[in-house]
Scaffold this active site. Structure first.
Site, short mmCIF file in Angstrom:
data_model
loop_
_atom_site.label_atom_id
_atom_site.label_comp_id
_atom_site.label_asym_id
_atom_site.label_seq_id
_atom_site.Cartn_x
_atom_site.Cartn_y
_atom_site.Cartn_z
N GLU A 165 -40.77 105.14 10.48
CA GLU A 165 -39.92 103.96 10.30
C GLU A 165 -39.18 103.61 11.58
O GLU A 165 -39.06 102.44 11.94
CB GLU A 165 -38.91 104.19 9.16
N ARG A 184 -39.90 100.04 13.36
CA ARG A 184 -38.80 99.07 13.33
C ARG A 184 -38.05 99.03 14.66
O ARG A 184 -37.75 97.96 15.17
CB ARG A 184 -37.82 99.41 12.20
N ASP A 241 -52.03 102.57 4.14
CA ASP A 241 -52.15 101.20 4.67
C ASP A 241 -52.23 101.00 6.18
O ASP A 241 -53.27 100.64 6.74
CB ASP A 241 -51.04 100.31 4.09
N THR A 289 -47.05 96.81 12.69
CA THR A 289 -47.02 96.72 11.22
C THR A 289 -45.68 96.22 10.68
O THR A 289 -45.56 95.93 9.49
CB THR A 289 -47.39 98.08 10.59
N GLU A 330 -45.98 91.47 2.66
CA GLU A 330 -47.44 91.59 2.84
C GLU A 330 -48.25 90.36 2.38
O GLU A 330 -49.23 89.99 3.02
CB GLU A 330 -47.97 92.84 2.11
C1 DMJ Z 1 -42.69 97.41 6.33
O1 DMJ Z 1 -41.71 98.26 6.81
C2 DMJ Z 1 -43.98 97.61 7.06
O2 DMJ Z 1 -44.77 96.49 6.87
C3 DMJ Z 1 -44.72 98.84 6.66
O3 DMJ Z 1 -45.96 98.95 7.28
C4 DMJ Z 1 -44.92 98.88 5.18
N1 DMJ Z 1 -43.86 98.39 4.40
C5 DMJ Z 1 -42.78 97.61 4.86
C6 DMJ Z 1 -42.60 96.30 4.13
O4 DMJ Z 1 -43.03 96.22 2.86
#
Ligand code: DMJ
Length: 583
Positions: free
Chosen positions: A231, A235, A364, A566, A480
């Site tokens: 995370e 982020r 994912d 992501t 998403e």
């Molecule tokens: C986000 O923090 C990112 O997209 C991550 O890859 C998966 N989930 C959350 C949002 O749903």
């Protein structure tokens, strides 16, 4: 017919007396003109009455159909013997499983070429079917859509600025700061870092400067806090690097590198597969208690590549690159059950944990980063592309199916069984695979009361893209589905993707906006939902950014130049190698 009795007095044939006539009444054979006129009037009134009854009285059959429609959409529908169906629920489930098994067996018998040809035909068919069935999108309302999204961003940011400044996230109902265990017990201003590039892209310069100032003066990574490596990477490192590339401000690069140094100790495991968490102060790492057999998670240790390669590129320090390439090499050497990557890998033993494969949560972004590593390298990292193609081939063979109602979905593999369930998180793959997943995910939104998608939805026992369990009916401002609309819009320019995005934006603004920001909702099937009281940082980083891009021109962050991590942080395609020799 008793018409005369119904006629008004003036319309009856009445005996008339004429001068000189006998006193015996006699009847005339014809009607006078005025009498004819009155009769005509009465007749037309009668006809109008009949028509009125035909059109305005309730039609039972229509009402029944309407009720059924709602029931189908809102209530998980299971056929019962009472309804004239002869299968019991158990038979139905068994039949579903047998069918799934049969499908799997058939797929396994096919060669790679046959399978690829089949997938190609399927892709073409999905596109053609959609074209045929879709009556075409309704025209978008004549408003400046990017401006609407910008106003949503202003409301989210201003609320956070007022009530949660410096905290990781915001509680928009309680109007105070919020945090979760992924950030440990630290106050790292996650929403500021995550939102920076969205503010920049939207031209919100004062807000961007405000955020930059906070970062310069307050962002510090020395707290005794145990944070999630994944995370914090997607982020913070992703957010800081994107802010650096967009604005050119050195402070963002320095902070990203300082934070990366704090994550490096997480790789000190017997295999080099990093721990899920690391203490920023002590460097001690460990895994989540809930993970199978003390394992690290595929989507976590497999989603470091883009940011770490950029760190080496920017600093010339090879360590970051070496760490992520080591993970890739190790994975390449391992046997994979049915060609699938399990979600769990033990960092001490180097063995897979539970055989659970998912393109949603836990798996994912590992697949996403294989493809994006190739794109980010200007398509020179062919090793990444090969790993991606192999992984997707196994996914198409074992996990992608079509529901009875014709919706393409990506199921989950659990100990030898296909679970016909898809998570909101897996909807990002609509942009990655372009296999009709965008349509399925739109259906998951459209079949709710709020027109917002549930966390997970099923394709089993008569269910089509609806959530069953109460704890899967929530929407927490996730991006998403909108992310997929945006990619599909850029690939096809089919206006339906903008229409779908606009529907989602309206639903978010209507049902998630509160006076103190935006909140997730606990039940998308309830017309009176309760709030979860969290404004997630990814709402500012991703959901609003993808919406804004969906309604902007393609030359804003063109995909030939930028690859999004992501968490929707754009990083430039590296046209120069790590040795800084440009292609
Ligand atoms: C986000 O923090 C990112 O997209 C991550 O890859 C998966 N989930 C959350 C949002 O749903």
């Amino acid at each position: 017919m008793t018409t005369p009795a119904l006629l008004p007095l003036s319309g009856r044939r009445i005996p008339t007396l004429s001068p000189g006539a006998s006193s015996f009444p006699h009847h005339r054979a014809t009607l006078r003109l005025s009498e004819k006129f009155i009769l005509l009037l009465i007749l037309s009134a009668f006809i109008t009455l009949c028509f009125g009854a035909f059109f305005f009285l309730p039609d039972n059959s229509k009402h029944k159909r309407f009720d059924l429609g709602l029931e189908d959409v809102l209530i998980p529908h299971i056929d019962s013997p009472k309804e004239g169906k002869h299968e019991s629920l158990r038979d139905k489930i068994r039949a579903d499983h047998e069918r799934a098994l049969q499908e799997a067996k058939e797929k396994l018998r096919k060669s790679r070429e046959e399978l690829q040809a089949e997938i190609q035909t399927e892709k073409t068919k999905v596109v053609e079917d959609l074209k045929k069935k879709d009556p075409g999108p309704k025209p978008l309302p004549p408003v400046r859509l990017p401006l609407c999204v910008l106003q949503m961003m202003k409301h989210a940011w201003d609320s956070y600025r007022q009530y949660g400044w410096g905290h990781n996230e915001l509680k928009p109902i309680a109007k105070k700061g919020h945090s979760t265990n992924i950030f440990g017990n630290s106050q790292l201003g996650a929403s500021i870092v995550d939102a920076l590039d969205t503010l920049f892209i939207m031209g919100l310069q004062d807000e961007f400067k405000d955020g930059q100032e906070w970062i310069e003066q307050n962002l510090d990574f020395s707290a005794n806090a145990e944070v999630s490596v994944f995370e914090v990477n997607i982020r913070f490192i992703g957010g800081l690097l994107a802010a650096y590339y967009l604005s050119g401000q050195e402070v963002f690069k320095m902070k990203a590198v300082a934070l990366a140094e704090k994550l490096i100790p997480a790789f000190n495991t017997p295999t080099g597969i990093p721990w899920a968490m690391v203490n920023l102060k002590t460097g001690v790492g460990r895994n989540w208690g809930w993970a199978s057999a003390g394992s690290s998670i595929l989507a976590e240790f497999g989603t470091l590549h883009m940011e770490f390669v950029h760190l080496t590129y920017l600093t010339g320090n090879p360590v970051y690159y070496q760490k992520v390439m080591h993970i890739r090499k190790l994975l390449a050497k391992m046997d994979r059950p049915n060609g699938l990557y399990p979600n769990y890998l033990n960092p001490r033993t180097g063995r897979w944990g539970q055989h659970h494969t998912s393109v949603g949560g836990l798996g994912d972004s590992f697949y996403e980063y294989l493809l994006k590593a190739w794109l980010m390298s200007d398509k020179t990292d062919v090793e990444a592309r090969k790993a991606y193609d192999d992984a997707i081939e196994a996914i198409e063979r074992h996990l992608i199916r079509k529901s009875n109602g014709g919706l393409t979905f990506i199921g989950e593999w659990k100990n030898g069984h296909l679970e016909r369930k898809m998570g909101h998180l897996a909807c990002f793959a609509g942009g990655m695979l372009a296999l009709g997943i965008a349509h399925t995910c739109h259906e998951s939104y459209d079949r709710t009361v709020l027109k917002l998608g549930p966390e997970a939805f099923k394709f089993d026992s008569g269910l089509e893209a609806v959530a069953v369990r109460q704890n899967e009916k929530y929407y927490i401002l996730r991006p998403e589905v909108i992310e997929t609309y945006w990619y599909m819009w850029r690939f096809t320019h089919d206006p339906k993707y903008r229409q779908w995005g606009w529907e989602a934006a309206q639903a978010i603004d209507r049902f998630c906006r509160v006076s103190g920001g935006f909140s997730g909702v606990k039940d998308v099937y309830s017309s009176n939902p309760t709030y979860d009281d969290v404004q997630q940082s990814f709402f500012l980083a991703e959901t609003l950014k993808y919406l804004y891009l969906l309604f902007s021109n393609d030359d804003l962050l063109p995909l030939e130049t930028w690859v999004f991590n992501t968490e929707a942080h754009p990083l430039p395609v590296q046209r120069c190698g790590l040795d800084r020799v440009c292609f």
